[in-house]
Write a protein that holds these residues in place. Structure first.
Motif, PDB file in Angstrom:
ATOM      1  N   LEU A   8      23.371  13.224  79.535  1.00  0.00           N
ATOM      2  CA  LEU A   8      22.695  14.755  79.190  1.00  0.00           C
ATOM      3  C   LEU A   8      21.306  14.641  78.432  1.00  0.00           C
ATOM      4  CD1 LEU A   8      25.735  16.961  78.122  1.00  0.00           C
ATOM      5  CD2 LEU A   8      24.870  16.428  80.401  1.00  0.00           C
ATOM      6  N   SER A   9      20.660  15.680  78.378  1.00  0.00           N
ATOM      7  CA  SER A   9      19.118  15.850  78.116  1.00  0.00           C
ATOM      8  C   SER A   9      18.739  15.034  77.019  1.00  0.00           C
ATOM      9  CB  SER A   9      18.871  17.211  78.097  1.00  0.00           C
ATOM     10  OG  SER A   9      19.388  17.993  77.139  1.00  0.00           O
ATOM     11  N   SER A  13      21.800  21.287  86.974  1.00  0.00           N
ATOM     12  CA  SER A  13      21.569  21.908  85.715  1.00  0.00           C
ATOM     13  C   SER A  13      20.455  22.735  85.577  1.00  0.00           C
ATOM     14  CB  SER A  13      21.320  20.700  84.682  1.00  0.00           C
ATOM     15  OG  SER A  13      20.973  21.275  83.318  1.00  0.00           O
ATOM     16  N   ILE A  14      20.457  23.596  84.808  1.00  0.00           N
ATOM     17  CA  ILE A  14      19.266  24.586  84.491  1.00  0.00           C
ATOM     18  C   ILE A  14      17.881  23.601  83.946  1.00  0.00           C
ATOM     19  CG2 ILE A  14      20.160  26.648  83.738  1.00  0.00           C
ATOM     20  CD1 ILE A  14      19.796  25.881  80.633  1.00  0.00           C
ATOM     21  N   TYR A  69      16.415  13.957  82.060  1.00  0.00           N
ATOM     22  CA  TYR A  69      17.733  14.452  82.734  1.00  0.00           C
ATOM     23  C   TYR A  69      17.522  15.456  83.860  1.00  0.00           C
ATOM     24  CZ  TYR A  69      21.815  17.508  82.620  1.00  0.00           C
ATOM     25  OH  TYR A  69      23.303  18.217  82.670  1.00  0.00           O
ATOM     26  N   TYR A  94      24.615  24.084  86.367  1.00  0.00           N
ATOM     27  CA  TYR A  94      25.425  24.613  85.244  1.00  0.00           C
ATOM     28  C   TYR A  94      24.219  24.763  84.069  1.00  0.00           C
ATOM     29  CZ  TYR A  94      30.027  22.581  86.328  1.00  0.00           C
ATOM     30  OH  TYR A  94      31.200  22.301  86.937  1.00  0.00           O
ATOM     31  N   PRO A  95      24.535  26.151  83.515  1.00  0.00           N
ATOM     32  CA  PRO A  95      23.725  26.421  82.220  1.00  0.00           C
ATOM     33  C   PRO A  95      24.562  25.521  81.149  1.00  0.00           C
ATOM     34  CG  PRO A  95      25.092  28.226  82.872  1.00  0.00           C
ATOM     35  CD  PRO A  95      25.573  27.091  84.062  1.00  0.00           C
ATOM     36  N   GLY A  96      24.223  25.997  79.954  1.00  0.00           N
ATOM     37  CA  GLY A  96      24.799  25.472  78.927  1.00  0.00           C
ATOM     38  C   GLY A  96      26.243  25.630  78.767  1.00  0.00           C
ATOM     39  N   GLY A 152      23.686  16.876  74.665  1.00  0.00           N
ATOM     40  CA  GLY A 152      23.055  17.781  75.296  1.00  0.00           C
ATOM     41  C   GLY A 152      22.242  18.589  74.260  1.00  0.00           C
ATOM     42  N   THR A 153      21.142  19.304  75.034  1.00  0.00           N
ATOM     43  CA  THR A 153      20.424  20.368  74.017  1.00  0.00           C
ATOM     44  C   THR A 153      21.125  21.718  73.802  1.00  0.00           C
ATOM     45  OG1 THR A 153      18.469  19.312  74.989  1.00  0.00           O
ATOM     46  CG2 THR A 153      18.114  21.573  74.081  1.00  0.00           C
ATOM     47  N   THR A 154      22.207  22.153  74.568  1.00  0.00           N
ATOM     48  CA  THR A 154      22.932  23.302  74.379  1.00  0.00           C
ATOM     49  C   THR A 154      24.277  23.174  73.561  1.00  0.00           C
ATOM     50  OG1 THR A 154      23.896  23.180  76.599  1.00  0.00           O
ATOM     51  CG2 THR A 154      22.271  24.469  76.507  1.00  0.00           C
ATOM     52  N   TRP A 172      13.086  25.159  79.249  1.00  0.00           N
ATOM     53  CA  TRP A 172      14.185  25.807  80.097  1.00  0.00           C
ATOM     54  C   TRP A 172      14.050  27.261  80.195  1.00  0.00           C
ATOM     55  CZ3 TRP A 172      18.844  22.695  78.053  1.00  0.00           C
ATOM     56  CH2 TRP A 172      18.701  21.096  78.560  1.00  0.00           C
TER      57      TRP A 172
HETATM   58  C1  AKB Z   1      22.446  19.807  78.069  1.00  0.00           C
HETATM   59  O1  AKB Z   1      21.981  20.462  77.212  1.00  0.00           O
HETATM   60  O2  AKB Z   1      21.693  18.803  78.478  1.00  0.00           O
HETATM   61  C2  AKB Z   1      23.428  20.444  79.152  1.00  0.00           C
HETATM   62  C3  AKB Z   1      22.671  21.211  80.265  1.00  0.00           C
HETATM   63  C4  AKB Z   1      22.238  22.329  80.095  1.00  0.00           C
HETATM   64  O3  AKB Z   1      22.660  20.580  81.343  1.00  0.00           O
HETATM   65  N1  AKB Z   1      24.233  21.065  78.773  1.00  0.00           N
END
Ligand code: AKB
Length: 313
Positions: free
Chosen positions: A76-77, A115-116, A140, A167-169, A180-182, A276
């Motif tokens: 992930l990010s 992903s977003i 990512y 996908y969002p968070g 992940g960032t979320t 984002w």
């Molecule tokens: C992330 O935060 O990297 C993921 C994503 C938004 O794809 N959850």
């Protein structure tokens, strides 16, 4: 009988998706695979597998007569910013491998989440349209956008039936996300229940698109069950449910736990979040395959607090 493979079955989406697939198709038709052993009984056959090991993946697909793959393996990010080469290789090589297996006729249908994160600082931030400026600013996001184009290429040139959503968070309680960032939007619930306080790594007013896990699973299954002629987007569909900030989430938690407190100490993930969108326009998904979400912020918060309180007892 043909089987369904969940790659990345021990991850945040994989755990819930495997359960749902077993409910729909029965445990004899679902194979769960991951490098990480599951913490709890998965309810179907589990295979420990490194998805980057091409030979092992190929022999599993042949041995088990896999016809559908849900490919959820990804770095992930936040983690991929620290390990760019490893992140790129994991995210791209495994997707390539699964798409190739479909091109060769071994696999008939693939789900692969984007992903977003494909959106970047130059993308319109509010109600981000399906087709817009896409200049991702993270490894990512770059890998997800390259992956989207790869999926479309295999569909156009080799009729590979690969389907995808951005996908969002994702907010879930069975499995905690990683890297992940979320992720703050999951951590906050565990800390609220355990300690009554949370230190957020994002600023209070950082608005991001989010979704409760049940909605994410429903979207995934609905897309995969839709007739092929209704799928008009073969890169990846925008998908949306709710948007909120850490401060709004904290206020919603406080309604249930009045003594809960939050502090803010943004770190390197703030820059990722700032690149984002705040909200997503998913009209195409709603029109093409009837997507609609069920969980708003309050319903999600009640469910998360209920489930995590029960789990931690
Ligand atoms: C992330 O935060 O990297 C993921 C994503 C938004 O794809 N959850």
């Amino acid at each position: 009988m043909d089987k369904i493979l969940v790659l990345g079955a021990s991850g945040q989406v994989g755990i819930d998706l495997t359960i749902r697939l077993i409910e729909i198709f029965g445990n004899h038709r679902v194979i769960a695979a991951d490098l990480k052993e599951p913490e709890e009984e998965v309810g179907c056959k589990f295979v420990q597998l490194d998805a980057t090991d091409k030979d092992s993946l190929l022999s599993l697909v042949k041995r088990e007569k896999i016809s559908e793959v849900y490919h959820l393996v990804a770095m992930l990010s936040a983690t991929a910013e620290k390990f760019p080469i490893k992140g790129w290789q994991l995210n791209m090589d495994t997707l390539f491998q699964v798409l190739e297996m479909a091109r060769q006729g071994l696999v008939k249908k693939i789900f692969w989440p984007s992903s977003i994160a494909v959106f970047g600082p130059t993308t319109p931030k509010e109600h981000t349209p399906q087709h817009t400026i896409v200049e991702p600013a993270t490894i990512y996001g770059i890998s997800k956008y390259a992956g989207e184009l790869l999926c479309q290429w295999y569909y156009i040139n080799h009729k590979v039936d690969v389907r995808s959503v951005r996908y969002p968070g994702i907010v879930s309680w069975k499995a905690e996300p990683g890297g992940g960032t979320t992720d703050y939007a999951v951590e906050i619930f565990y800390q609220a229940v355990k300690d009554g306080k949370y230190e957020s790594f994002l600023n209070p007013d950082t608005e991001l698109p989010m979704m409760y896990i049940d909605d994410a699973i429903n979207a995934t299954i609905t897309l995969m069950q839709a007739p092929a002629h209704s799928i008009n987007i073969r890169t990846s569909y925008n998908l949306s449910a709710i948007s909120f900030t850490p401060a709004q989430l904290a206020r919603a938690i406080k309604k249930h736990l009045p003594s809960f407190t939050i502090e803010y100490k943004p770190d390197y993930r703030q820059q990722i979040a700032d690149s984002w969108p705040k909200s997503i326009d998913d009209a195409e998904a709603r029109k093409d395959w009837g997507w609609s979400h069920q969980f708003d912020l309050d319903k999600m918060v009640s469910e998360m607090l209920f489930q995590i309180t029960k789990k931690l007892k």
